[in-house]
Design an enzyme around this catalytic site. Structure first.
Site, mmCIF file in Angstrom:
data_model
loop_
_atom_site.group_PDB
_atom_site.id
_atom_site.type_symbol
_atom_site.label_atom_id
_atom_site.label_comp_id
_atom_site.label_asym_id
_atom_site.label_seq_id
_atom_site.Cartn_x
_atom_site.Cartn_y
_atom_site.Cartn_z
ATOM 1 N N ILE A 13 52.947 42.009 38.677
ATOM 2 C CA ILE A 13 53.995 41.996 37.641
ATOM 3 C C ILE A 13 55.317 42.521 38.195
ATOM 4 N N ILE A 63 53.811 56.979 45.403
ATOM 5 C CA ILE A 63 54.441 57.711 44.295
ATOM 6 C C ILE A 63 53.898 59.131 44.176
ATOM 7 N N SER A 88 45.070 49.091 39.299
ATOM 8 C CA SER A 88 45.088 48.272 38.079
ATOM 9 C C SER A 88 43.767 47.575 37.746
ATOM 10 N N THR A 134 49.186 49.695 28.870
ATOM 11 C CA THR A 134 48.276 48.572 28.648
ATOM 12 C C THR A 134 47.604 48.638 27.282
ATOM 13 N N ASP A 135 47.215 47.468 26.769
ATOM 14 C CA ASP A 135 46.455 47.430 25.508
ATOM 15 C C ASP A 135 45.102 48.131 25.654
ATOM 16 N N GLU A 136 44.625 48.255 26.908
ATOM 17 C CA GLU A 136 43.308 48.880 27.119
ATOM 18 C C GLU A 136 43.303 50.349 26.713
ATOM 19 N N TYR A 161 39.792 53.440 34.349
ATOM 20 C CA TYR A 161 41.136 52.856 34.475
ATOM 21 C C TYR A 161 41.933 53.107 33.195
ATOM 22 N N ALA A 163 41.414 55.179 30.798
ATOM 23 C CA ALA A 163 41.638 56.608 30.528
ATOM 24 C C ALA A 163 42.807 57.128 31.361
ATOM 25 N N LYS A 165 45.336 55.361 32.444
ATOM 26 C CA LYS A 165 46.575 54.807 31.907
ATOM 27 C C LYS A 165 46.955 55.517 30.601
ATOM 28 N N ASN A 191 48.028 39.703 31.709
ATOM 29 C CA ASN A 191 49.029 38.800 32.281
ATOM 30 C C ASN A 191 48.355 37.733 33.146
ATOM 31 N N ASN A 260 36.084 34.630 27.327
ATOM 32 C CA ASN A 260 36.133 34.349 28.764
ATOM 33 C C ASN A 260 35.519 32.995 29.120
ATOM 34 N N ARG A 292 29.897 44.118 32.807
ATOM 35 C CA ARG A 292 30.724 45.271 33.216
ATOM 36 C C ARG A 292 30.297 46.473 32.352
HETATM 37 P P1 NAD Z 1 48.858 45.228 40.849
HETATM 38 O O1 NAD Z 1 47.555 45.863 41.158
HETATM 39 O O2 NAD Z 1 49.039 43.770 41.104
HETATM 40 O O3 NAD Z 1 50.023 45.979 41.631
HETATM 41 C C1 NAD Z 1 50.108 47.362 41.729
HETATM 42 C C2 NAD Z 1 51.158 47.699 42.776
HETATM 43 O O4 NAD Z 1 51.289 49.115 42.849
HETATM 44 C C3 NAD Z 1 50.796 47.221 44.195
HETATM 45 O O5 NAD Z 1 51.907 46.624 44.813
HETATM 46 C C4 NAD Z 1 50.386 48.504 44.913
HETATM 47 O O6 NAD Z 1 50.643 48.461 46.322
HETATM 48 C C5 NAD Z 1 51.261 49.519 44.206
HETATM 49 N N1 NAD Z 1 50.692 50.865 44.256
HETATM 50 C C6 NAD Z 1 49.426 51.250 43.947
HETATM 51 N N2 NAD Z 1 49.272 52.563 44.140
HETATM 52 C C7 NAD Z 1 50.489 53.036 44.555
HETATM 53 C C8 NAD Z 1 50.966 54.327 44.887
HETATM 54 N N3 NAD Z 1 50.181 55.406 44.851
HETATM 55 N N4 NAD Z 1 52.258 54.458 45.256
HETATM 56 C C9 NAD Z 1 53.073 53.379 45.307
HETATM 57 N N5 NAD Z 1 52.669 52.127 45.015
HETATM 58 C C10 NAD Z 1 51.381 51.959 44.634
HETATM 59 O O7 NAD Z 1 49.153 45.572 39.332
HETATM 60 P P2 NAD Z 1 49.808 44.677 38.184
HETATM 61 O O8 NAD Z 1 48.776 43.795 37.615
HETATM 62 O O9 NAD Z 1 51.070 44.120 38.674
HETATM 63 O O10 NAD Z 1 50.107 45.810 37.084
HETATM 64 C C11 NAD Z 1 51.333 46.535 37.114
HETATM 65 C C12 NAD Z 1 51.308 47.566 36.003
HETATM 66 O O11 NAD Z 1 51.128 46.908 34.750
HETATM 67 C C13 NAD Z 1 50.178 48.579 36.102
HETATM 68 O O12 NAD Z 1 50.670 49.820 35.705
HETATM 69 C C14 NAD Z 1 49.131 48.072 35.122
HETATM 70 O O13 NAD Z 1 48.364 49.134 34.613
HETATM 71 C C15 NAD Z 1 50.026 47.462 34.058
HETATM 72 N N6 NAD Z 1 49.441 46.366 33.284
HETATM 73 C C16 NAD Z 1 48.926 45.280 33.922
HETATM 74 C C17 NAD Z 1 48.435 44.217 33.176
HETATM 75 C C18 NAD Z 1 47.882 42.974 33.827
HETATM 76 O O14 NAD Z 1 47.376 42.099 33.116
HETATM 77 N N7 NAD Z 1 47.955 42.820 35.133
HETATM 78 C C19 NAD Z 1 48.459 44.288 31.761
HETATM 79 C C20 NAD Z 1 48.957 45.464 31.154
HETATM 80 C C21 NAD Z 1 49.473 46.482 31.918
HETATM 81 O O1 DAU Z 2 44.420 44.085 29.015
HETATM 82 C C1 DAU Z 2 45.320 44.478 30.014
HETATM 83 C C2 DAU Z 2 44.561 44.694 31.303
HETATM 84 O O2 DAU Z 2 44.209 43.397 31.780
HETATM 85 C C3 DAU Z 2 45.355 45.453 32.358
HETATM 86 O O3 DAU Z 2 45.623 46.746 31.896
HETATM 87 C C4 DAU Z 2 44.574 45.515 33.676
HETATM 88 O O4 DAU Z 2 45.378 46.104 34.686
HETATM 89 C C5 DAU Z 2 44.223 44.098 34.103
HETATM 90 O O5 DAU Z 2 43.411 44.138 35.256
HETATM 91 C C6 DAU Z 2 43.483 43.368 32.981
HETATM 92 O O6 DAU Z 2 42.180 43.983 32.760
HETATM 93 P P1 DAU Z 2 40.880 43.105 32.442
HETATM 94 O O7 DAU Z 2 39.701 43.914 32.777
HETATM 95 O O8 DAU Z 2 40.952 42.504 31.080
HETATM 96 O O9 DAU Z 2 41.093 41.904 33.511
HETATM 97 P P2 DAU Z 2 40.041 41.141 34.448
HETATM 98 O O10 DAU Z 2 40.766 39.961 35.014
HETATM 99 O O11 DAU Z 2 39.358 42.054 35.382
HETATM 100 O O12 DAU Z 2 38.959 40.618 33.414
HETATM 101 C C7 DAU Z 2 39.301 39.759 32.334
HETATM 102 C C8 DAU Z 2 38.010 39.462 31.572
HETATM 103 O O13 DAU Z 2 37.153 38.665 32.410
HETATM 104 C C9 DAU Z 2 37.213 40.708 31.214
HETATM 105 O O14 DAU Z 2 36.594 40.505 29.961
HETATM 106 C C10 DAU Z 2 36.150 40.783 32.296
HETATM 107 C C11 DAU Z 2 35.901 39.320 32.637
HETATM 108 N N1 DAU Z 2 35.500 39.047 34.029
HETATM 109 C C12 DAU Z 2 36.290 39.518 35.031
HETATM 110 C C13 DAU Z 2 35.966 39.287 36.336
HETATM 111 C C14 DAU Z 2 36.817 39.827 37.460
HETATM 112 C C15 DAU Z 2 34.369 38.298 34.291
HETATM 113 O O15 DAU Z 2 33.657 37.840 33.374
HETATM 114 N N2 DAU Z 2 34.052 38.067 35.596
HETATM 115 C C16 DAU Z 2 34.780 38.544 36.631
HETATM 116 O O16 DAU Z 2 34.400 38.304 37.807
#
Ligand code: NAD
Ligand code: DAU
Length: 353
Positions: A13, A63, A88, A134-136, A161, A163, A165, A191, A260, A292
């Site tokens: 993101i 950080i 994440s 996050t919504d989690e 995770y 907890a 956040k 996302n 899913n 999970r």
């Molecule tokens: P990501 O895992 O793709 O990226 C995380 C980035 O943070 C990486 O570039 C990593 O190198 C960097 N990082 C990790 N630990 C670090 C540290 N100690 N110091 C400096 N950099 C560090 O994550 P993302 O999916 O882009 O998510 C970004 C943020 O959005 C997170 O805070 C996550 O909790 C939140 N979020 C993600 C989603 C999602 O669907 N991906 C949804 C809701 C909230």
């Molecule tokens: O809801 C926001 C969150 O979305 C963010 O805070 C997290 O950083 C981000 O990783 C994401 O969490 P999820 O656990 O929802 O994402 P994930 O892609 O891991 O899983 C999405 C759904 O798919 C979940 O119900 C678990 C399921 N899943 C996931 C994987 C990796 C499977 O069934 N099989 C899999 O192999």
């Protein structure tokens, strides 16, 4: 010129957000602080480095390194902090909760505290610390439950995770309550889009289809997620920075809920339409595996606040955006190869296939 300190800008993101800011606000420059963990990929920002050499600077660092964070604040006039850096991935948090606490809780504390120390109180009116949550953090809804999470719902995280956040989120809130420090919090749903590390559901499924490998679905596949295009999320974040109120929390979702198995079936159909194979060819790789731990069933948020206060709305192009996402992963071989080593290690350790 406004200087944004983006943490985690080499991740999924964060990299989209940097591009969005540089493209949409000419009087902006970016400092990207990223430790380049397995999830941080320099290829995610390579075009940014090339296109904006004067407005973009990468700082490799952690950080949780307080000395470095202080150096950054003392050497630069930081106007806004947009804090994405985090561990994440929910599944990894069961194996290594300590790393999640360290980055997500301690790292957030160091950033908040340093910004508070360096920003003069009379400047706070124009400063912003945007904490990406996050919504989690809200926990899980059950299937028949009509209620949606509002920004006032209690936080009931259910994985290490979530907890970590939620803890960081509360800490950020405490800085507003205790000091009136200019914090804003956003809580987003799942996302999707280009550049997402392929441990996450959508890129994992697409790339496994490409490699003709098992499509592992946890439990019965009926867990529901609400998907938002990452570019929509970035637009919402910039809108919140420009129009949101300090001390407030904003839910952000795409309002596109799928269980899913339905989503994976859609992906099979899209991949089939872009290759010479049939949907059934890919569907036969679907395998239901051990669930999970504590797998959250569903998160549904009321997002009227962000829409009413900023005018932002999700784009409503889900199928088009999902197809574009599939296309991206099928055609970006160099990027996929750059994840391969760490990904294979994770897959071997995590999936018993
Ligand atoms: P990501 O895992 O793709 O990226 C995380 C980035 O943070 C990486 O570039 C990593 O190198 C960097 N990082 C990790 N630990 C670090 C540290 N100690 N110091 C400096 N950099 C560090 O994550 P993302 O999916 O882009 O998510 C970004 C943020 O959005 C997170 O805070 C996550 O909790 C939140 N979020 C993600 C989603 C999602 O669907 N991906 C949804 C809701 C909230
Ligand atoms: O809801 C926001 C969150 O979305 C963010 O805070 C997290 O950083 C981000 O990783 C994401 O969490 P999820 O656990 O929802 O994402 P994930 O892609 O891991 O899983 C999405 C759904 O798919 C979940 O119900 C678990 C399921 N899943 C996931 C994987 C990796 C499977 O069934 N099989 C899999 O192999």
């Amino acid at each position: 010129m406004k200087t944004y300190l983006i943490t985690g800008g080499c991740g999924f993101i964060g990299s989209h957000f940097i591009r969005h800011v540089l493209e949409n606000s000419s009087y902006s420059s970016i400092l990207n602080l990223d430790a380049l963990t397995y999830a941080g990929n320099p290829l995610n920002v390579i075009d940014i480095e090339e296109n904006y050499p004067d407005r973009y600077k990468f700082i490799k660092g952690d950080i949780t390194d307080e000395k470095l964070v202080k150096e950054i604040f003392s050497q630069n006039e930081v106007d806004q902090v947009i804090h994405f850096a985090a561990e994440s991935h929910v599944d990894r948090s069961f194996d290594d909760p300590m790393q999640f606490m360290k980055t997500n809780v301690l790292g957030t504390t160091i950033l908040l505290n340093t910004a508070k120390e360096f920003w003069q109180k009379d400047e706070w009116i124009s400063k912003r610390f945007l904490h990406i949550s996050t919504d989690e953090a809200y926990g899980s809804l059950s299937l028949g439950e009509d209620d949606k999470f509002t920004e006032n719902s209690p936080l009931k995280p259910r994985s290490p995770y979530a907890a970590s956040k939620a803890a960081a989120d509360l800490l950020a809130q405490s800085y507003f309550e205790s000091f009136e420090f200019p914090v804003i919090i956003t809580r987003s749903s799942n996302n999707f889009g280009a550049n997402q590390y392929p441990e996450k559901l959508i890129p994992l499924m697409i790339l496994n289809m490409k490699k003709e490998k098992t499509l592992p679905i946890y439990g019965n596949g009926l867990n529901i997620r609400d998907w938002i295009n990452v570019k929509d999320h970035c637009k919402a974040l910039l809108a919140v920075l420009e129009k949101g109120q300090v001390g407030e929390i904003y839910n952000i979702s795409g309002e596109q809920e799928f269980d899913n198995i339905t989503l994976v079936n859609m992906l099979c159909e899209i991949v089939a339409s872009l290759t010479s194979k049939t949907k059934d060819h890919f569907k036969r790789y679907i395998t239901f595996i051990k669930d999970r731990p504590g797998h959250d069933l569903r998160y549904t948020m009321d997002c009227s606040k962000v829409q009413n206060e900023t005018g932002w709305k999700p784009s409503n192009n889900f199928m088009k955006d999902l197809t574009g996402t599939v296309q991206w992963y099928l055609t970006h071989d160099e990027w996929v190869r750059s994840c391969e080593f760490s990904l294979q290690k994770w897959m071997r350790a995590h999936y018993d296939l």
